[in-house]
Scaffold this active site. Structure first.
Site, PDB file in Angstrom:
ATOM      1  N   ASN A  37       0.943  -1.475   0.004  1.00 27.84           N
ATOM      2  CA  ASN A  37      -0.038   0.263  -0.195  1.00 27.84           C
ATOM      3  C   ASN A  37       1.145   1.276   0.563  1.00 27.84           C
ATOM      4  O   ASN A  37       1.589   1.987   1.041  1.00 27.84           O
ATOM      5  CB  ASN A  37      -0.897   0.563   1.269  1.00 27.84           C
ATOM      6  N   ARG A 147     -12.449  -5.561  16.429  1.00 31.73           N
ATOM      7  CA  ARG A 147     -12.035  -4.542  16.809  1.00 31.73           C
ATOM      8  C   ARG A 147     -12.392  -3.205  16.898  1.00 31.73           C
ATOM      9  O   ARG A 147     -12.943  -2.661  16.215  1.00 31.73           O
ATOM     10  CB  ARG A 147     -10.651  -3.914  16.145  1.00 31.73           C
ATOM     11  N   HIS A 214      -1.467   1.234  16.485  1.00 25.93           N
ATOM     12  CA  HIS A 214      -0.839   0.980  15.560  1.00 25.93           C
ATOM     13  C   HIS A 214       0.946   2.257  15.252  1.00 25.93           C
ATOM     14  O   HIS A 214       0.550   3.002  14.975  1.00 25.93           O
ATOM     15  CB  HIS A 214      -1.580   2.443  14.744  1.00 25.93           C
ATOM     16  N   GLU A 264       2.581  -6.472  11.272  1.00 27.65           N
ATOM     17  CA  GLU A 264       1.661  -6.274  10.495  1.00 27.65           C
ATOM     18  C   GLU A 264       3.088  -5.697   9.742  1.00 27.65           C
ATOM     19  O   GLU A 264       3.065  -6.155   7.968  1.00 27.65           O
ATOM     20  CB  GLU A 264       0.986  -5.350  10.249  1.00 27.65           C
ATOM     21  N   HIS A 314      -2.190 -10.638   9.253  1.00 31.24           N
ATOM     22  CA  HIS A 314      -3.487  -9.239   8.799  1.00 31.24           C
ATOM     23  C   HIS A 314      -4.237  -9.326   7.496  1.00 31.24           C
ATOM     24  O   HIS A 314      -3.775  -9.797   6.612  1.00 31.24           O
ATOM     25  CB  HIS A 314      -1.559  -8.192   8.594  1.00 31.24           C
ATOM     26  N   ASP A 318      -6.145  -3.563   1.541  1.00 32.23           N
ATOM     27  CA  ASP A 318      -5.073  -3.134   0.631  1.00 32.23           C
ATOM     28  C   ASP A 318      -4.446  -5.307   0.547  1.00 32.23           C
ATOM     29  O   ASP A 318      -3.768  -4.792   0.384  1.00 32.23           O
ATOM     30  CB  ASP A 318      -4.163  -1.949   1.414  1.00 32.23           C
ATOM     31  N   TRP A 404       2.582   7.304  12.045  1.00 30.27           N
ATOM     32  CA  TRP A 404       1.599   7.050  11.736  1.00 30.27           C
ATOM     33  C   TRP A 404       1.243   4.922  12.049  1.00 30.27           C
ATOM     34  O   TRP A 404       0.390   4.708  12.246  1.00 30.27           O
ATOM     35  CB  TRP A 404       1.008   7.563  10.450  1.00 30.27           C
TER      36      TRP A 404
HETATM   37  O1  EZ4 Z   1      -3.021  -0.139   8.768  1.00 27.60           O
HETATM   38  O2  EZ4 Z   1      -2.818  -2.291   6.057  1.00 27.60           O
HETATM   39  O3  EZ4 Z   1      -4.735  -3.976  11.772  1.00 27.60           O
HETATM   40  N1  EZ4 Z   1      -4.088  -3.088  10.358  1.00 27.60           N
HETATM   41  C1  EZ4 Z   1      -3.883  -2.176  10.209  1.00 27.60           C
HETATM   42  C2  EZ4 Z   1      -3.836  -1.735   9.105  1.00 27.60           C
HETATM   43  C3  EZ4 Z   1      -2.776  -0.995   7.940  1.00 27.60           C
HETATM   44  C4  EZ4 Z   1      -3.243  -0.760   6.339  1.00 27.60           C
HETATM   45  C5  EZ4 Z   1      -1.415  -0.643   6.141  1.00 27.60           C
HETATM   46  O4  EZ4 Z   1      -1.446  -0.377   4.753  1.00 27.60           O
HETATM   47  O5  EZ4 Z   1      -2.577  -1.623  10.759  1.00 27.60           O
HETATM   48  O6  EZ4 Z   1      -5.317  -0.729   8.328  1.00 27.60           O
HETATM   49 CO    CO Z   2      -2.776  -3.055  12.426  1.00 25.78          CO
END
Ligand code: EZ4
Ligand code: CO
Length: 404
Positions: A37, A147, A214, A264, A314, A318, A404
């Site tokens: 992505n 989630r 994240h 991930e 994961h 994407d 991020w």
């Molecule tokens: O932000 O796959 O747990 N899932 C995530 C995702 C990631 C995206 C990044 O391309 O954290 O949504």
């Molecule tokens: Co994640």
């Protein structure tokens, strides 16, 4: 059998997907997902310029050997671009082998260890009432686990809280330049326990609740959040720190019994070595697509099983249906399966990629079509050319870039 053709297909039915298509002299076609992505074309270049020319003439049955040839043979190992390219080759070869055997892939991986695959869905809201409605909607969809991600008072946009276009696709990911989101760790740490409190009060003690941090906290902040959430019994806290510093998880682990899920953004077993062998996490979260394929992910899962660590592949949108299908076969086969992240692809995506896997009552099954069970409609794919799109970036209120 020999590989006679290899092509890379880029399509953007709402978001970009990169697919490798291998064809053999016996007319068997294998597909692999290489979607990374926001950096899709780097993988296209890696495949087209440096991998495709090596594939023609190879015996597609030699999956392990081809994987080692491309991994060790490149000398420059690891990294998301390399491993996404390798994943596409690996999955396409497994697809071919399983089709040649006339079996769904999970049979070649040892057969089914369970009847179906438990999933979790995504609930989000700009505030708590909106989140509660979203949880209700996911439960109505049949998800057995959810989630939860919520907007934070004072912040305009945070990870996991979407506005959607008419097609249900997250619009935040479709910017020609990265969207800038904002972040305030203290505001976040104050708010998340209140979010869990409200969701537990509304939906009771039994619903498995997950939360994705994240990569935004320091180890001691993550330890604090893990402790604060213990009374709400989260199913897991995901990516609480940027875990390329694996040692950070030692500190977090000493302070909290909240289960931890990581991985991930990892792309090889080496990224997990400390986390797994020191039992610092509870779930390994890599995608087939970003980890070099089914072959190495199976090895990670077997290593994790020695430590009672379970799988949680994961599964964001994407990952293409090709990558998702490969995951669901692996999920069905391995003993230490934990849970699968799943959000359905948009109808436009499902027209391009027709898949045998099904989602019923919150559970996936790979289906019994030979191979991974996905067909690429190349005409439909060609109707959706590549569009530049980036993931958002994050800045603190003083302008400093944050994870991020
Ligand atoms: O932000 O796959 O747990 N899932 C995530 C995702 C990631 C995206 C990044 O391309 O954290 O949504
Ligand atoms: Co994640």
């Amino acid at each position: 059998m020999k590989i006679v053709d290899a092509t890379v297909v880029v399509t953007s039915p709402g978001r970009n997907f990169v697919t490798l298509k291998l064809t053999t002299d016996e007319g068997i076609v294998g597909l692999g997902d290489a979607t990374l992505n926001g950096r899709e074309l780097a993988v296209v270049g890696y495949l087209s310029d440096h991998v495709v020319p090596l594939l023609t003439g190879l015996d597609p049955h030699r999956i392990e050997d081809t994987w080692q040839y491309l991994y060790r043979g490149a000398y420059w190992r690891r990294g998301p671009v390399t491993m996404a390219a390798l994943a596409a080759v690996d999955v396409a070869l497994w697809d071919i082998k399983a089709k040649a055997a006339g079996m769904p892939l999970y049979q070649l991986l040892g057969g089914a260890s369970r009847e179906r695959i438990r999933t979790y869905g995504h609930a989000d809201g700009r505030d708590i009432p909106e989140l509660l409605d979203s949880v209700r909607a996911r439960l109505a969809d049949g998800y057995p686990a959810v989630r939860i991600q919520s907007g934070i008072p004072g912040l305009k946009a945070v990870y996991g809280v979407h506005t959607t276009d008419g097609d249900g696709a997250p619009v935040l990911h479709q910017q020609a330049r990265p969207l800038v989101e904002d972040w305030d760790t203290e505001a976040y740490l104050r708010h998340v326990p209140a979010v869990f409190e409200a969701v537990r009060a509304e939906f009771g003690a039994e619903l498995p609740l997950l939360h994705d941090v994240h990569h935004r906290l320091t180890p001691i902040q993550a330890a604090r959040l893990g402790k604060d959430l213990e009374r709400y019994r989260p199913f897991w806290l995901e990516d609480c720190t940027p875990a390329e510093n694996q040692e950070a998880l030692r500190l977090i682990r000493r302070h909290t019994t909240t289960p931890l899920a990581v991985g991930e953004v990892f792309n090889t077993v080496h990224d997990y070595q400390t986390l797994v062998t020191e039992q610092l996490i509870d779930y390994v979260r890599s995608a087939v697509t970003h980890f070099g394929g089914v072959t190495p992910l199976r090895k990670l899962f077997d290593l994790a099983a020695l430590y009672q660590i379970r799988t949680a592949v994961h599964g964001p949108q994407d990952i293409s249906p090709v990558g998702m299908a490969a995951a669901v076969h692996l999920d069905l086969a391995v003993h230490n399966f934990g849970i699968q992240e799943y959000a359905p692809h948009t109808p436009r995506t499902e027209e391009v990629f027709r898949h045998a896997y099904t989602f019923t009552d919150g559970h996936l099954h790979p289906g019994d079509a030979p191979g991974i069970g996905v067909e690429l409609d190349e005409q439909a794919a060609a109707a959706h050319p590549y569009e530049a799109a980036y993931l958002p970036v994050n800045r603190l209120q003083d302008g400093t870039v944050h994870d991020w």
